[in-house]
Enzyme design. Structure first.
Site, mmCIF file in Angstrom:
data_model
loop_
_atom_site.group_PDB
_atom_site.id
_atom_site.type_symbol
_atom_site.label_atom_id
_atom_site.label_comp_id
_atom_site.label_asym_id
_atom_site.label_seq_id
_atom_site.Cartn_x
_atom_site.Cartn_y
_atom_site.Cartn_z
ATOM 1 N N HIS A 144 16.073 5.721 26.405
ATOM 2 C CA HIS A 144 16.306 4.530 27.230
ATOM 3 C C HIS A 144 15.257 4.442 28.324
ATOM 4 O O HIS A 144 14.963 5.470 28.942
ATOM 5 C CB HIS A 144 17.701 4.589 27.858
ATOM 6 N N ALA A 182 0.829 -1.206 0.000
ATOM 7 C CA ALA A 182 0.000 0.000 0.000
ATOM 8 C C ALA A 182 0.866 1.260 0.000
ATOM 9 O O ALA A 182 0.597 2.213 -0.741
ATOM 10 C CB ALA A 182 -0.913 -0.022 1.217
HETATM 11 C C1 LIG Z 1 -4.307 -9.932 3.354
HETATM 12 C C2 LIG Z 1 -3.485 -8.794 2.853
HETATM 13 C C3 LIG Z 1 -2.687 -8.094 3.713
HETATM 14 C C4 LIG Z 1 -1.925 -7.028 3.267
HETATM 15 N N1 LIG Z 1 -1.158 -6.361 4.160
HETATM 16 C C5 LIG Z 1 -0.427 -5.300 3.739
HETATM 17 C C6 LIG Z 1 0.331 -4.551 4.674
HETATM 18 O O1 LIG Z 1 0.369 -4.852 5.871
HETATM 19 N N2 LIG Z 1 1.025 -3.491 4.225
HETATM 20 C C7 LIG Z 1 1.015 -3.119 2.896
HETATM 21 O O2 LIG Z 1 1.664 -2.144 2.541
HETATM 22 N N3 LIG Z 1 0.309 -3.829 1.987
HETATM 23 C C8 LIG Z 1 -0.418 -4.893 2.381
HETATM 24 N N4 LIG Z 1 -1.175 -5.569 1.479
HETATM 25 C C9 LIG Z 1 -1.122 -5.155 0.059
HETATM 26 C C10 LIG Z 1 -2.008 -3.933 -0.201
HETATM 27 O O3 LIG Z 1 -3.320 -4.205 0.199
HETATM 28 C C11 LIG Z 1 -1.942 -3.577 -1.670
HETATM 29 O O4 LIG Z 1 -0.604 -3.402 -2.046
HETATM 30 C C12 LIG Z 1 -2.692 -2.294 -1.965
HETATM 31 O O5 LIG Z 1 -4.040 -2.373 -1.591
HETATM 32 C C13 LIG Z 1 -2.588 -1.967 -3.453
HETATM 33 O O6 LIG Z 1 -3.202 -0.748 -3.703
HETATM 34 P P1 LIG Z 1 -3.783 -0.434 -5.157
HETATM 35 O O7 LIG Z 1 -4.416 0.913 -5.072
HETATM 36 O O8 LIG Z 1 -2.771 -0.667 -6.174
HETATM 37 O O9 LIG Z 1 -4.882 -1.553 -5.424
HETATM 38 P P2 LIG Z 1 -6.162 -2.023 -4.615
HETATM 39 O O10 LIG Z 1 -6.034 -1.748 -3.176
HETATM 40 O O11 LIG Z 1 -6.403 -3.419 -5.065
HETATM 41 O O12 LIG Z 1 -7.299 -1.058 -5.150
HETATM 42 C C14 LIG Z 1 -7.703 -1.056 -6.477
HETATM 43 C C15 LIG Z 1 -9.110 -0.517 -6.510
HETATM 44 O O13 LIG Z 1 -9.489 -0.343 -7.865
HETATM 45 C C16 LIG Z 1 -10.817 -0.788 -8.048
HETATM 46 N N5 LIG Z 1 -10.917 -1.160 -9.462
HETATM 47 C C17 LIG Z 1 -10.254 -2.138 -10.112
HETATM 48 N N6 LIG Z 1 -10.516 -2.098 -11.419
HETATM 49 C C18 LIG Z 1 -11.372 -1.070 -11.586
HETATM 50 C C19 LIG Z 1 -11.991 -0.510 -12.724
HETATM 51 N N7 LIG Z 1 -11.784 -0.982 -13.953
HETATM 52 N N8 LIG Z 1 -12.834 0.538 -12.541
HETATM 53 C C20 LIG Z 1 -13.065 1.043 -11.318
HETATM 54 N N9 LIG Z 1 -12.475 0.559 -10.208
HETATM 55 C C21 LIG Z 1 -11.639 -0.472 -10.360
HETATM 56 C C22 LIG Z 1 -10.974 -1.941 -7.087
HETATM 57 O O14 LIG Z 1 -12.326 -2.144 -6.753
HETATM 58 C C23 LIG Z 1 -10.129 -1.447 -5.897
HETATM 59 O O15 LIG Z 1 -10.919 -0.736 -4.989
HETATM 60 C C24 LIG Z 1 -1.970 -6.638 1.903
HETATM 61 C C25 LIG Z 1 -2.783 -7.331 1.013
HETATM 62 C C26 LIG Z 1 -3.545 -8.396 1.477
HETATM 63 C C27 LIG Z 1 -4.410 -9.122 0.502
#
Ligand SMILES: Cc1cc2nc3c(=O)[nH]c(=O)nc-3n(C[C@H](O)[C@H](O)[C@H](O)COP(=O)(O)OP(=O)(O)OC[C@H]3O[C@@H](n4cnc5c(N)ncnc54)[C@H](O)[C@@H]3O)c2cc1C
Length: 469
Positions: free
Chosen positions: A448, A319
């Site tokens: 500390h 994230a």
């Molecule tokens: C169980 C788990 C634990 C995790 N723990 C961590 C952690 O502790 N720390 C960390 O940094 N990362 C963690 N991650 C990873 C993190 O969740 C992702 O790296 C992050 O959410 C990616 O962000 P993003 O915006 O790229 O995608 P996403 O969070 O997947 O968001 C993409 C969004 O786009 C929307 N979307 C997709 N296609 C379309 C479209 N065509 N039109 C409109 N909307 C669309 C989806 O609905 C979604 O809401 C974890 C992941 C999981 C599964």
């Protein structure tokens, strides 16, 4: 440009960390922004990832604390778990953050379009095949979904991914976690702490691939001590549901019977249908959007951010990497100077017990790169605060360039495993990215008694003259 389409400075497809960071930061810079989101803003991180997973790990931590209270002279009964209450608490945390995010976006006049966005030629974004938007710039931030593997079709009953596990209303008595990476280890740790019998099945020779081997070794030993059966170097073949759970076959004719199988083998980009023909956006054979060092796709004015991006190895799908990319995209749009995201030195945190946190090169990676390094390891058993907490398992390990005089080469990697290391990595991350030397880092005073003294002691020891080390 389509004359009827509403025009924005930036149209973002996807409202997860990559997308909403672009939107929030861009709006603060005065840009007019639209976000198209098919589900809920916050994305995987808020609804099916970081936040709910860490909330359940905190439940496990509270359970451990109560179970260990006797050691402190506090008589508490052996805890029992009401997972429905834990699930409701998790949801409350998620919903509160979701409400906050929606409010923040609204207050910055970001326009949210519910629906699925598709990019066509000329920066035209269509929402659910109807509403049309155009942006001077478009950011693709569609994120990722869990990968699955043959022989383990996700049915939500016997076979689950992280999506289903985080919505369980009761805990399984036993689970096989396929994949010993960050997410797999977090689930294994949480389920085991809450009383489930857990088997981890990992194809590679060790768990948490990519992490320093000493650090991964501490986690593997802790898991073993707590009764988690970690099987490495094994392939899984399939599963056969029976009267009592399902039988997972793996390795050379081995099997384990469990209530549920949790498939935790990474995530794939969600790029299907994201881009229509007629643009120069390139999607690679794995489904990732191809970008340059400034996150620009092949189509002028179109960027990508977050998990959907084909970033260089170690390809961190995190994230906070999405946040950093969103900020970098906005700066590039504004024509401002910015430092490209350095994927080799991002912070990694794994919230299993014991926690893991690191930034920069592992000892093995530095040696593979042909660097002459010195290494300092300091166990938490030497640390006063860790002993007070009753959590002295783990260590801080620093990898630095060998130098004469000692402590004048760059710090290449900081690796931590133990109590609250996810909150301690900050100074190690800064040291690695600022290319500080141990001598420079050691000049700063640590409070500390604190866990962070371990980092201070380790860098001081690398100067050739430690205090306690
Ligand atoms: C169980 C788990 C634990 C995790 N723990 C961590 C952690 O502790 N720390 C960390 O940094 N990362 C963690 N991650 C990873 C993190 O969740 C992702 O790296 C992050 O959410 C990616 O962000 P993003 O915006 O790229 O995608 P996403 O969070 O997947 O968001 C993409 C969004 O786009 C929307 N979307 C997709 N296609 C379309 C479209 N065509 N039109 C409109 N909307 C669309 C989806 O609905 C979604 O809401 C974890 C992941 C999981 C599964």
């Amino acid at each position: 440009m389509v004359p009827t389409a509403e025009r924005f400075d930036v149209v973002v497809i996807g409202g997860g960390p990559g997308g909403y960071a672009t939107a929030l930061y861009g709006a603060n810079a005065g840009l007019r922004i639209a976000v198209v989101e098919r589900e809920k803003v916050g994305g995987t991180c808020l609804h099916r990832g970081c936040i709910p997973a860490k909330e359940f790990l905190e439940t496990a931590s509270v359970y451990r604390t109560v179970a260990g209270a006797k050691e402190f002279g506090i008589a508490a009964e052996q805890p029992t778990l009401d997972f429905a209450v834990s699930q409701a608490r998790k949801q409350k945390v998620v919903d509160s953050l979701w409400k906050g995010l929606q409010g923040l976006m609204k207050s910055r006049k970001i326009v949210t379009y519910p629906g699925t966005g598709t990019l066509g030629p000329d920066h035209l974004v269509t929402v659910d095949g109807g509403t049309e938007l155009t942006g001077d710039h478009v950011v693709l931030a569609a994120g990722s979904v869990p990968r699955t593997i043959p022989g383990f079709d996700v049915d939500g009953r016997y076979v689950m991914t992280s999506d289903e596990v985080l919505d369980l209303d009761r805990l399984p008595a036993s689970a096989a976690v396929i994949g010993g990476g960050a997410i797999g280890c977090e689930f294994a740790s949480m389920l085991s702490d809450l009383g489930a019998q857990v088997t981890v099945l990992e194809a590679l020779p060790g768990i948490i691939p990519g992490c320093d081997r000493d650090v991964a070794g501490v986690v593997a030993r802790s898991f073993k001590k707590r009764g988690i059966d970690v099987r490495t170097g094994v392939q899984v073949h399939g599963h056969e549901p029976g009267e009592r759970g399902t039988v997972v076959s793996f390795g050379e004719g081995e099997s384990v019977t469990v209530d549920v199988v949790i498939v935790s083998v990474g995530r794939r980009p969600r790029s299907e249908g994201l881009v229509q023909p007629g643009t120069k956006v390139e999607i690679d054979e794995r489904g990732f959007v191809v970008v340059d060092g400034d996150l620009r796709t092949g189509e002028p004015g179109v960027y990508a951010a977050g998990d959907v991006v084909a970033t260089p190895a170690p390809h961190p799908q995190l994230a906070h990497v999405g946040f950093a990319e969103g900020i970098a995209v906005v700066k590039d749009i504004l024509g401002e100077a910015h430092v490209p995201v350095d994927y080799s030195r991002v912070p990694w945190c794994i919230y299993c017990y014991p926690e893991v946190a690191f930034a920069g090169m592992s000892e093995e990676a530095a040696k593979r790169a042909g660097l002459d390094v010195v290494v300092q390891k300091l166990p938490y058993s030497h640390n006063g605060r860790a002993q007070i907490l009753g959590e002295s398992e783990g260590m801080v390990k620093i990898v630095a360039e060998r130098s004469d005089p000692p402590g004048t080469g760059r710090i290449l990697g900081v690796h931590m495993v133990g109590p609250w290391v996810t909150e301690q990595l900050g100074q190690g991350y800064l040291a690695v990215n600022w290319e500080a030397t141990p001598g420079e880092a050691a000049a700063f005073i640590q409070p500390h008694p604190s866990l962070s003294e371990q980092f201070g002691e380790a860098v001081l020891a690398l100067t050739g003259r430690g205090l306690h080390a």
